[in-house]
Design a protein around this motif. Sequence first.
Motif, PDB file in Angstrom:
ATOM      1  N   LYS A 194       1.170  -1.634  -0.543  1.00  0.00           N
ATOM      2  CA  LYS A 194       0.326  -0.165  -0.056  1.00  0.00           C
ATOM      3  C   LYS A 194       0.588   1.111   0.196  1.00  0.00           C
ATOM      4  N   GLN A 195       0.077   2.360  -0.508  1.00  0.00           N
ATOM      5  CA  GLN A 195       1.026   3.480  -0.304  1.00  0.00           C
ATOM      6  C   GLN A 195       1.384   3.777   0.740  1.00  0.00           C
ATOM      7  N   MET A 196       2.416   4.882   1.481  1.00  0.00           N
ATOM      8  CA  MET A 196       2.032   5.236   2.408  1.00  0.00           C
ATOM      9  C   MET A 196       0.692   6.708   2.544  1.00  0.00           C
ATOM     10  N   SER A 197      -0.406   6.461   3.443  1.00  0.00           N
ATOM     11  CA  SER A 197      -1.418   7.473   3.538  1.00  0.00           C
ATOM     12  C   SER A 197      -1.615   7.407   5.014  1.00  0.00           C
ATOM     13  N   LYS A 198      -2.253   8.734   4.864  1.00  0.00           N
ATOM     14  CA  LYS A 198      -2.642   9.589   6.555  1.00  0.00           C
ATOM     15  C   LYS A 198      -4.015   8.781   6.772  1.00  0.00           C
ATOM     16  N   SER A 199      -4.738   8.230   5.929  1.00  0.00           N
ATOM     17  CA  SER A 199      -5.694   7.042   6.982  1.00  0.00           C
ATOM     18  C   SER A 199      -5.316   5.998   7.078  1.00  0.00           C
ATOM     19  N   ILE A 200      -4.401   5.110   6.533  1.00  0.00           N
ATOM     20  CA  ILE A 200      -3.372   4.235   7.389  1.00  0.00           C
ATOM     21  C   ILE A 200      -2.661   5.010   8.578  1.00  0.00           C
ATOM     22  N   GLY A 201      -2.486   5.313   8.156  1.00  0.00           N
ATOM     23  CA  GLY A 201      -1.194   6.000   9.841  1.00  0.00           C
ATOM     24  C   GLY A 201      -0.416   5.109  10.419  1.00  0.00           C
ATOM     25  N   GLY A 202      -0.180   4.735  11.411  1.00  0.00           N
ATOM     26  CA  GLY A 202       0.225   3.734  12.479  1.00  0.00           C
ATOM     27  C   GLY A 202       1.983   4.021  12.539  1.00  0.00           C
ATOM     28  N   ASN A 203       2.709   2.836  12.685  1.00  0.00           N
ATOM     29  CA  ASN A 203       3.964   2.696  12.071  1.00  0.00           C
ATOM     30  C   ASN A 203       4.533   2.118  10.808  1.00  0.00           C
ATOM     31  N   GLY A 204       3.621   2.711   9.611  1.00  0.00           N
ATOM     32  CA  GLY A 204       3.918   2.958   8.969  1.00  0.00           C
ATOM     33  C   GLY A 204       3.951   3.497   8.311  1.00  0.00           C
ATOM     34  N   CYS A 205       3.480   5.291   8.765  1.00  0.00           N
ATOM     35  CA  CYS A 205       3.531   6.513   8.313  1.00  0.00           C
ATOM     36  C   CYS A 205       4.513   6.607   9.055  1.00  0.00           C
ATOM     37  N   ILE A 206       5.180   8.019   8.176  1.00  0.00           N
ATOM     38  CA  ILE A 206       6.300   8.986   8.710  1.00  0.00           C
ATOM     39  C   ILE A 206       5.776   9.986   8.770  1.00  0.00           C
ATOM     40  N   TRP A 207       5.622  10.473   9.501  1.00  0.00           N
ATOM     41  CA  TRP A 207       4.956  12.085  10.235  1.00  0.00           C
ATOM     42  C   TRP A 207       6.189  13.366  10.348  1.00  0.00           C
ATOM     43  N   LEU A 208       5.557  14.124   9.485  1.00  0.00           N
ATOM     44  CA  LEU A 208       6.845  15.133   9.615  1.00  0.00           C
ATOM     45  C   LEU A 208       7.308  15.767  10.814  1.00  0.00           C
ATOM     46  N   LEU A 209       5.821  15.622  11.431  1.00  0.00           N
ATOM     47  CA  LEU A 209       6.254  16.763  12.903  1.00  0.00           C
ATOM     48  C   LEU A 209       6.379  15.910  14.099  1.00  0.00           C
ATOM     49  N   ASP A 210       5.642  14.718  13.949  1.00  0.00           N
ATOM     50  CA  ASP A 210       6.518  13.606  14.825  1.00  0.00           C
ATOM     51  C   ASP A 210       8.007  13.839  15.572  1.00  0.00           C
ATOM     52  N   ASP A 211       7.985  12.931  17.016  1.00  0.00           N
ATOM     53  CA  ASP A 211       9.301  13.183  17.784  1.00  0.00           C
ATOM     54  C   ASP A 211      10.237  12.421  16.479  1.00  0.00           C
ATOM     55  N   PRO A 212      10.880  12.904  16.157  1.00  0.00           N
ATOM     56  CA  PRO A 212      12.530  12.427  15.020  1.00  0.00           C
ATOM     57  C   PRO A 212      12.628  10.639  15.441  1.00  0.00           C
ATOM     58  N   LYS A 213      13.192  11.002  16.835  1.00  0.00           N
ATOM     59  CA  LYS A 213      12.876   9.113  17.247  1.00  0.00           C
ATOM     60  C   LYS A 213      12.150   7.915  17.151  1.00  0.00           C
ATOM     61  N   ALA A 214      11.127   8.708  16.965  1.00  0.00           N
ATOM     62  CA  ALA A 214       9.603   7.859  16.795  1.00  0.00           C
ATOM     63  C   ALA A 214       9.611   7.184  15.291  1.00  0.00           C
ATOM     64  N   SER A 215      10.166   7.927  14.777  1.00  0.00           N
ATOM     65  CA  SER A 215      10.251   8.092  13.138  1.00  0.00           C
ATOM     66  C   SER A 215      11.387   7.268  12.678  1.00  0.00           C
ATOM     67  N   ALA A 216      13.133   7.457  13.851  1.00  0.00           N
ATOM     68  CA  ALA A 216      13.685   6.348  13.686  1.00  0.00           C
ATOM     69  C   ALA A 216      13.737   4.977  13.622  1.00  0.00           C
ATOM     70  N   LYS A 217      12.598   5.163  15.083  1.00  0.00           N
ATOM     71  CA  LYS A 217      11.999   3.408  14.944  1.00  0.00           C
ATOM     72  C   LYS A 217      11.302   3.229  14.239  1.00  0.00           C
ATOM     73  N   LYS A 218       9.848   3.650  13.825  1.00  0.00           N
ATOM     74  CA  LYS A 218       9.637   3.006  12.792  1.00  0.00           C
ATOM     75  C   LYS A 218      10.712   2.672  11.637  1.00  0.00           C
ATOM     76  N   ILE A 219      11.016   3.451  11.429  1.00  0.00           N
ATOM     77  CA  ILE A 219      12.673   3.078  10.045  1.00  0.00           C
ATOM     78  C   ILE A 219      12.713   1.810  10.444  1.00  0.00           C
ATOM     79  N   ARG A 220      13.021   1.509  11.545  1.00  0.00           N
ATOM     80  CA  ARG A 220      14.306   0.541  12.000  1.00  0.00           C
ATOM     81  C   ARG A 220      13.368  -0.578  12.087  1.00  0.00           C
ATOM     82  N   SER A 221      12.143  -0.254  12.061  1.00  0.00           N
ATOM     83  CA  SER A 221      10.391  -1.633  11.996  1.00  0.00           C
ATOM     84  C   SER A 221      10.383  -2.295  10.791  1.00  0.00           C
TER      85      SER A 221
END
Length: 331
Positions: A194-221
Amino acid sequence: RPRVLSGIQPTADSFHLGNFLGALKQWVALQEDFDPFFFIADLHSITMPHDPKLLRERTLVSVAQLLAAGVDPDRATIFVQSQVPAHTQASWVLECLTGFGEARRMTQFKDKSAKGGEGAASVGLFTYPILQAADILLYRPQYVPVGEDQRQHLELTRDLAQRFNKRFKKTFRVPEPYILESTAKIYDLQLPEKQMSKSIGGNGCIWLLDDPKASAKKIRSAVTDSETEIRFDLENKRGVSNLLNIHAALSGAKIDDLVASFEGKGYGDLKAEVAQVVVDFVTPFRNRVHDLLEDRSELETILAAGADRATEVSEATLRDVYERVGFLPRA
Ligand code: TYM
């Protein structure tokens, strides 16, 4: 200078990496050589259930994100769609040129209306792509920079432009989609089909304004595959290829060079490096957005000037449209 125009919906607390790489990055690149019009599509965002207070806040945060991404208010006309009345006015005329079956074929409508269950979809969701056609055609742009998911809406826009021009008189420029192959579709990190999307969100989506640490964790998983080799193959290795694409688009590296640099290394190394590249991008981005939101009146001043310019341009086209369809001008 020829024009470029695009819009983005203020439907979440933050844009995501797909919005940035698929669209905003190209907006910024194109503003150099074109006369750019970029807007927040708040009219479109009420086609799904929403909270009015949140919408107002997200609209302003969206503007801050455009500026933080590099859209330059001295070059670009930045505006909020609902502040420019010609969009809904032109939309009505185009609705009367659109076949019912033609509108029903739009895949985004089919997807979104299926989600809410039979009968839950609004008429606004149905006519959504026609409003989008009005957004575009009023400004007579040459290019519309968007992600792959908007291609079908652009096709409809072109059809409507040609139909109007043929039935009445040449009025609209037939616009071209501007879709960069490598970033046209950024995939969900957990559901790479699936494409990254606002409606799916969750761990598969990198939000630009999220805590960067949370985004790094999502990439690592991020989900990859059961092989070990790092190579670019979107068909068979979607997860790995998506990570390579994200890296290349943010770092400026070439895919081939990246693949070569990971020879003999594992998925863990790839993820760690992509996580770092993402953190290096979102950290200053987020800081800029927070700084820009310190002075909201400055953002509102930019929007007021944008609404003036957008109104001027769109009303000139609307006057032609009204005249050509035979509406009696006010004396
Ligand atoms: P919206 O708000 O859903 O998305 C904004 C832009 O981001 C792109 N995009 C992606 N690109 C690559 N990978 C992804 N995973 C990804 N997800 C989103 C979208 O293609 C889009 O370019 N209908 C439009 C808004 C709109 C508009 C317009 C656009 C209204 N009027 C006129 C252009 C011209 C939309 O919902 O975009």
